[in-house]
Design an enzyme around this catalytic site. Structure first.
Site, PDB file in Angstrom:
ATOM      1  N   ARG A 201       0.811  -1.217   0.000  1.00 37.01           N
ATOM      2  CA  ARG A 201       0.000   0.000   0.000  1.00 37.01           C
ATOM      3  C   ARG A 201       0.841   1.262   0.000  1.00 37.01           C
ATOM      4  O   ARG A 201       0.290   2.368  -0.021  1.00 37.01           O
ATOM      5  CB  ARG A 201      -0.876   0.069   1.247  1.00 37.01           C
ATOM      6  CG  ARG A 201      -2.014  -0.891   1.200  1.00 37.01           C
ATOM      7  CD  ARG A 201      -3.010  -0.545   2.281  1.00 37.01           C
ATOM      8  NE  ARG A 201      -3.670  -1.764   2.647  1.00 37.01           N
ATOM      9  CZ  ARG A 201      -4.980  -1.876   2.823  1.00 37.01           C
ATOM     10  NH1 ARG A 201      -5.762  -0.858   2.734  1.00 37.01           N
ATOM     11  NH2 ARG A 201      -5.500  -3.036   3.134  1.00 37.01           N
TER      12      ARG A 201
ATOM     13  N   ARG B  82      -9.882   6.544   5.551  1.00 37.03           N
ATOM     14  CA  ARG B  82      -9.291   5.429   4.784  1.00 37.03           C
ATOM     15  C   ARG B  82      -9.228   5.780   3.300  1.00 37.03           C
ATOM     16  O   ARG B  82      -8.250   5.455   2.624  1.00 37.03           O
ATOM     17  CB  ARG B  82     -10.126   4.155   4.991  1.00 37.03           C
ATOM     18  CG  ARG B  82      -9.862   3.505   6.355  1.00 37.03           C
ATOM     19  CD  ARG B  82     -11.017   2.593   6.793  1.00 37.03           C
ATOM     20  NE  ARG B  82     -11.236   1.464   5.945  1.00 37.03           N
ATOM     21  CZ  ARG B  82     -12.390   0.795   5.891  1.00 37.03           C
ATOM     22  NH1 ARG B  82     -13.429   1.174   6.641  1.00 37.03           N
ATOM     23  NH2 ARG B  82     -12.520  -0.249   5.105  1.00 37.03           N
TER      24      ARG B  82
ATOM     25  N   ARG C 126     -17.462  -3.944  11.680  1.00 41.04           N
ATOM     26  CA  ARG C 126     -16.019  -3.678  11.724  1.00 41.04           C
ATOM     27  C   ARG C 126     -15.766  -2.297  12.301  1.00 41.04           C
ATOM     28  O   ARG C 126     -16.425  -1.333  11.933  1.00 41.04           O
ATOM     29  CB  ARG C 126     -15.438  -3.762  10.293  1.00 41.04           C
ATOM     30  CG  ARG C 126     -14.348  -4.796  10.165  1.00 41.04           C
ATOM     31  CD  ARG C 126     -13.915  -4.974   8.749  1.00 41.04           C
ATOM     32  NE  ARG C 126     -13.056  -3.878   8.294  1.00 41.04           N
ATOM     33  CZ  ARG C 126     -12.372  -3.901   7.161  1.00 41.04           C
ATOM     34  NH1 ARG C 126     -12.460  -4.946   6.368  1.00 41.04           N
ATOM     35  NH2 ARG C 126     -11.618  -2.880   6.822  1.00 41.04           N
TER      36      ARG C 126
HETATM   37  P1  AP5 Z   1      -8.320  -3.888   4.884  1.00 42.75           P
HETATM   38  O1  AP5 Z   1      -8.986  -4.900   5.695  1.00 42.75           O
HETATM   39  O2  AP5 Z   1      -7.542  -4.311   3.719  1.00 42.75           O
HETATM   40  O3  AP5 Z   1      -9.394  -2.781   4.515  1.00 42.75           O
HETATM   41  P2  AP5 Z   1      -9.643  -1.857   3.237  1.00 42.75           P
HETATM   42  O4  AP5 Z   1      -8.533  -1.727   2.280  1.00 42.75           O
HETATM   43  O5  AP5 Z   1     -10.186  -0.633   3.796  1.00 42.75           O
HETATM   44  O6  AP5 Z   1     -10.638  -2.680   2.403  1.00 42.75           O
HETATM   45  P3  AP5 Z   1     -11.913  -3.450   2.872  1.00 42.75           P
HETATM   46  O7  AP5 Z   1     -11.501  -4.782   3.426  1.00 42.75           O
HETATM   47  O8  AP5 Z   1     -12.770  -2.585   3.698  1.00 42.75           O
HETATM   48  O9  AP5 Z   1     -12.643  -3.609   1.489  1.00 42.75           O
HETATM   49  P4  AP5 Z   1     -12.429  -4.651   0.308  1.00 42.75           P
HETATM   50  O10 AP5 Z   1     -11.870  -3.940  -0.862  1.00 42.75           O
HETATM   51  O11 AP5 Z   1     -11.760  -5.888   0.778  1.00 42.75           O
HETATM   52  O12 AP5 Z   1     -13.931  -4.938  -0.052  1.00 42.75           O
HETATM   53  P5  AP5 Z   1     -14.894  -6.145   0.398  1.00 42.75           P
HETATM   54  O13 AP5 Z   1     -14.701  -7.303  -0.520  1.00 42.75           O
HETATM   55  O14 AP5 Z   1     -14.816  -6.366   1.833  1.00 42.75           O
HETATM   56  O15 AP5 Z   1      -7.344  -3.032   5.844  1.00 42.75           O
HETATM   57  C1  AP5 Z   1      -7.828  -2.587   7.086  1.00 42.75           C
HETATM   58  C2  AP5 Z   1      -6.772  -1.801   7.822  1.00 42.75           C
HETATM   59  O16 AP5 Z   1      -5.645  -2.648   8.095  1.00 42.75           O
HETATM   60  C3  AP5 Z   1      -6.159  -0.607   7.073  1.00 42.75           C
HETATM   61  O17 AP5 Z   1      -6.960   0.538   7.170  1.00 42.75           O
HETATM   62  C4  AP5 Z   1      -4.821  -0.464   7.797  1.00 42.75           C
HETATM   63  O18 AP5 Z   1      -4.989   0.124   9.049  1.00 42.75           O
HETATM   64  C5  AP5 Z   1      -4.418  -1.922   8.008  1.00 42.75           C
HETATM   65  N1  AP5 Z   1      -3.658  -2.420   6.858  1.00 42.75           N
HETATM   66  C6  AP5 Z   1      -4.021  -3.406   5.998  1.00 42.75           C
HETATM   67  N2  AP5 Z   1      -3.075  -3.591   5.063  1.00 42.75           N
HETATM   68  C7  AP5 Z   1      -2.085  -2.709   5.327  1.00 42.75           C
HETATM   69  C8  AP5 Z   1      -0.850  -2.399   4.701  1.00 42.75           C
HETATM   70  N3  AP5 Z   1      -0.440  -3.055   3.591  1.00 42.75           N
HETATM   71  N4  AP5 Z   1      -0.090  -1.422   5.234  1.00 42.75           N
HETATM   72  C9  AP5 Z   1      -0.473  -0.757   6.357  1.00 42.75           C
HETATM   73  N5  AP5 Z   1      -1.642  -0.986   6.984  1.00 42.75           N
HETATM   74  C10 AP5 Z   1      -2.449  -1.959   6.477  1.00 42.75           C
HETATM   75  O19 AP5 Z   1     -16.292  -5.474   0.004  1.00 42.75           O
HETATM   76  C11 AP5 Z   1     -16.835  -4.426   0.804  1.00 42.75           C
HETATM   77  C12 AP5 Z   1     -18.334  -4.688   1.040  1.00 42.75           C
HETATM   78  O20 AP5 Z   1     -19.015  -4.609  -0.218  1.00 42.75           O
HETATM   79  C13 AP5 Z   1     -18.636  -6.080   1.605  1.00 42.75           C
HETATM   80  O21 AP5 Z   1     -19.705  -6.004   2.472  1.00 42.75           O
HETATM   81  C14 AP5 Z   1     -18.999  -6.894   0.338  1.00 42.75           C
HETATM   82  O22 AP5 Z   1     -19.859  -7.938   0.644  1.00 42.75           O
HETATM   83  C15 AP5 Z   1     -19.648  -5.838  -0.537  1.00 42.75           C
HETATM   84  N6  AP5 Z   1     -19.430  -6.069  -1.971  1.00 42.75           N
HETATM   85  C16 AP5 Z   1     -18.295  -6.529  -2.582  1.00 42.75           C
HETATM   86  N7  AP5 Z   1     -18.456  -6.567  -3.913  1.00 42.75           N
HETATM   87  C17 AP5 Z   1     -19.717  -6.083  -4.162  1.00 42.75           C
HETATM   88  C18 AP5 Z   1     -20.465  -5.886  -5.380  1.00 42.75           C
HETATM   89  N8  AP5 Z   1     -19.952  -6.161  -6.586  1.00 42.75           N
HETATM   90  N9  AP5 Z   1     -21.698  -5.365  -5.266  1.00 42.75           N
HETATM   91  C19 AP5 Z   1     -22.221  -5.075  -4.025  1.00 42.75           C
HETATM   92  N10 AP5 Z   1     -21.576  -5.252  -2.850  1.00 42.75           N
HETATM   93  C20 AP5 Z   1     -20.329  -5.766  -2.929  1.00 42.75           C
HETATM   94 MG    MG Z   2     -10.915  -6.518   2.601  1.00 40.10          MG
END
Ligand code: AP5
Ligand code: MG
Length: 191
Positions: free
Chosen positions: A88, A144, A133
């Site tokens: 990232r 974020r 969450r």
């Molecule tokens: P992380 O858990 O990776 O969170 P994020 O990047 O904010 O991403 P999300 O997990 O929230 O979303 P996603 O893209 O995975 O989407 P999802 O499939 O869940 O990181 C969390 C924290 O950890 C960071 O903020 C940081 O603090 C730390 N961290 C992690 N990696 C790091 C790094 N490399 N360096 C430093 N710190 C780090 O989908 C979202 C929702 O939408 C779900 O409910 C899903 O069911 C729904 N959904 C998915 N696709 C669709 C669709 N096509 N239509 C409708 N709904 C959908």
């Molecule tokens: Mg995720």
């Protein structure tokens, strides 16, 4: 296959990573999931990470890099892996380059999911009701998104410059997005 799944918070990285990893028979490694597991178990790593995560800030590179290095060293990642949420930062890109080079392999592709900002907020607020969450509140979602734009979006140009970037429309039904990713990646797998 050695793949990266990128995209803003809530773009669907975790959702799609599962299908893609299964398709290629490799583990999906989500840094966010590993951090959350450590937080809920109260490990020293979890204690270090929690404050950053709850505020929507990135966990410091040295903590994250070491965690990924250890995970990639595990046996199941020898044939390949899909990284969800790593790298990232530009420093993490360099670190990952070193880790992969050390194994004598190379990165095959970087998938970036593109989704409208409004749709993302809707998805995350909806997830907040289901999963609760800690970082899915409106303020933290905004933070974020900001930090993604500042620190992670620049990586897109880096990987484009290396000819590894695959941009996929992440809007619409989950299964349709999966099909788009498979179509793009199958050409990589054959090349
Ligand atoms: P992380 O858990 O990776 O969170 P994020 O990047 O904010 O991403 P999300 O997990 O929230 O979303 P996603 O893209 O995975 O989407 P999802 O499939 O869940 O990181 C969390 C924290 O950890 C960071 O903020 C940081 O603090 C730390 N961290 C992690 N990696 C790091 C790094 N490399 N360096 C430093 N710190 C780090 O989908 C979202 C929702 O939408 C779900 O409910 C899903 O069911 C729904 N959904 C998915 N696709 C669709 C669709 N096509 N239509 C409708 N709904 C959908
Ligand atoms: Mg995720």
């Amino acid at each position: 296959m050695r793949l990266i799944m990128m995209g803003p918070p809530g773009a669907g990285k975790g959702t799609q990573a599962k299908f893609v990893a299964e398709h290629f028979g490799i583990p999906a490694i989500s840094t966010g999931d590993i951090f959350r597991a450590n937080v809920s178990q109260g490990t020293p790593l979890g204690v270090k990470a929690q404050g950053y995560m709850d505020a929507g800030e990135y966990v410091p590179d040295e903590v994250t890099n070491l965690m990924v290095r250890n995970r990639i060293d595990e046996d199941d990642a020898a044939p390949g892996f899909l990284l969800d949420g790593y790298p990232r930062t530009l420093a993490q890109v360099e670190e990952l380059d070193g880790m992969i080079k050390f194994t004598g392999h190379s990165l095959d592709a970087v998938v970036v999911l593109t989704v409208d900002a409004e749709e993302i907020v809707q998805r995350l607020l909806q997830r907040a009701e289901v999963e609760g969450r800690a970082d899915d509140t409106e303020d933290v979602i905004r933070r974020r998104q900001e930090i993604y734009t500042e620190q992670t979006e620049p990586l897109i140009d880096v990987y484009r410059g290396r000819g590894l970037l695959i941009e996929v429309d992440g809007m619409g039904e989950v299964a349709d997005v999966t099909e788009r990713i498979f179509a793009a990646l199958d050409t990589v797998a054959q090349s």
